[in-house]
Design a protein around this motif. Sequence first.
Motif, mmCIF file in Angstrom:
data_model
loop_
_atom_site.group_PDB
_atom_site.id
_atom_site.type_symbol
_atom_site.label_atom_id
_atom_site.label_comp_id
_atom_site.label_asym_id
_atom_site.label_seq_id
_atom_site.Cartn_x
_atom_site.Cartn_y
_atom_site.Cartn_z
ATOM 1 N N ASN A 293 -45.586 -12.177 0.352
ATOM 2 C CA ASN A 293 -45.480 -12.235 -1.111
ATOM 3 C C ASN A 293 -45.377 -13.677 -1.598
ATOM 4 O OD1 ASN A 293 -45.590 -9.614 -2.342
ATOM 5 N ND2 ASN A 293 -43.684 -9.108 -1.324
ATOM 6 N N LYS B 51 -55.406 -7.135 -0.695
ATOM 7 C CA LYS B 51 -54.578 -7.159 -1.899
ATOM 8 C C LYS B 51 -54.095 -5.757 -2.268
ATOM 9 C CE LYS B 51 -56.749 -11.361 -3.589
ATOM 10 N NZ LYS B 51 -57.450 -11.596 -2.317
ATOM 11 N N ILE C 23 -50.158 -4.493 -2.665
ATOM 12 C CA ILE C 23 -49.688 -3.760 -3.847
ATOM 13 C C ILE C 23 -48.939 -2.509 -3.428
ATOM 14 C CG2 ILE C 23 -50.427 -2.387 -5.846
ATOM 15 C CD1 ILE C 23 -52.794 -4.356 -6.125
ATOM 16 N N ASN D 287 -45.594 -3.258 -1.600
ATOM 17 C CA ASN D 287 -44.512 -3.635 -2.514
ATOM 18 C C ASN D 287 -43.921 -2.414 -3.214
ATOM 19 O OD1 ASN D 287 -44.135 -6.496 -2.350
ATOM 20 N ND2 ASN D 287 -46.101 -6.798 -3.354
ATOM 21 N N ASN E 149 -47.598 -8.037 -7.696
ATOM 22 C CA ASN E 149 -48.408 -6.844 -7.963
ATOM 23 C C ASN E 149 -49.126 -6.942 -9.306
ATOM 24 O OD1 ASN E 149 -47.793 -5.596 -5.582
ATOM 25 N ND2 ASN E 149 -46.896 -3.778 -6.500
ATOM 26 N N ARG E 150 -48.378 -7.303 -10.334
ATOM 27 C CA ARG E 150 -48.982 -7.381 -11.664
ATOM 28 C C ARG E 150 -50.100 -8.421 -11.697
ATOM 29 N NH1 ARG E 150 -45.941 -6.555 -17.121
ATOM 30 N NH2 ARG E 150 -46.867 -4.523 -16.694
#
Length: 303
Positions: free
Chosen positions: A108, A173, A177, A180, A250-251
């Motif tokens: 991360n 990716k 996501i 997390n 994530n966002r």
Amino acid sequence: MAKKPEELTDNELLAELQRRFELNKKALDELKVLNAELKQVNKKLEESEALKSHFISNITNEIINPFTSIIGLSKAILSVDKENWKKVISMVALIHSEAFNLDFQLRNIFVAAKIEAGEIQPEIMQVDVNNLLESVIESFKYELRKKNLKVEYSFNTSTNLVNPKIFKTDPEKLKLIIANLLSNAVNFSFEGGIIEIITSRGVNKLTICVRDHGIGISQENHKIIFDRFKRLDTGINSLNRGHGLGLSVNRAIIDMLNGSIEIESELGKGACFTISIPEPNVDVDDLATDANEMFFDQDAEIF
């Protein structure tokens, strides 16, 4: 040629004074606005420095604590007598857990750093989404076992798709996501609970819902959890573990993939995070096929 003050009539003098008064008033108003903007900028700079210090402090703990545990446990294993070899099994399990969490946090951090530097771009491939989700769940099996948690996973597809499990996206990716979201669900579920992962593959769209039945998040904290520099007011309700990095990453990634993330949650009623990602319009012949060997090593059972 401008008239001298003594040559002005009373009306002209009053008009000139009025004009200068208006100009001074306008300049004063502009100065007040600039002063207010400067104060706001200074306040944001002060907050930024404080938040960054808080961020660095918490990130440092996330890295140092697992390293300390791993080193301590490794020393303990070296000192175990042959007769007490069974103790090694539990120590090895703890080392695996600490290494798993450390690797998770570092990934991360690295992605967040690349995002800040503008050095990250989607790498689109043809991905077997079902295998990808199963690999993520498999990598968390020891973390799930520690809390006696069960994952209920389902994959729903549209009937008119030729190969419904194949979706064009960035596998690395997407895995981060899901990892997390699953990590949050594990951390904040009650012992012996159930985590639901529902995947829907529609036409040019992928939707994944990760739902837990744990402590939940209050309405006023729904936005805060996506801020990498902030944490929730109470430690027990913090999805961020002090730094909020996972959800902020994530966002950022979801925005990069032109997708969206939504949250439904109330205190004491669990949380449901739903992500929706569109399928990019790229030529299939130009894409590689994801071999599902990136990011997670299934043989090692760790990221």
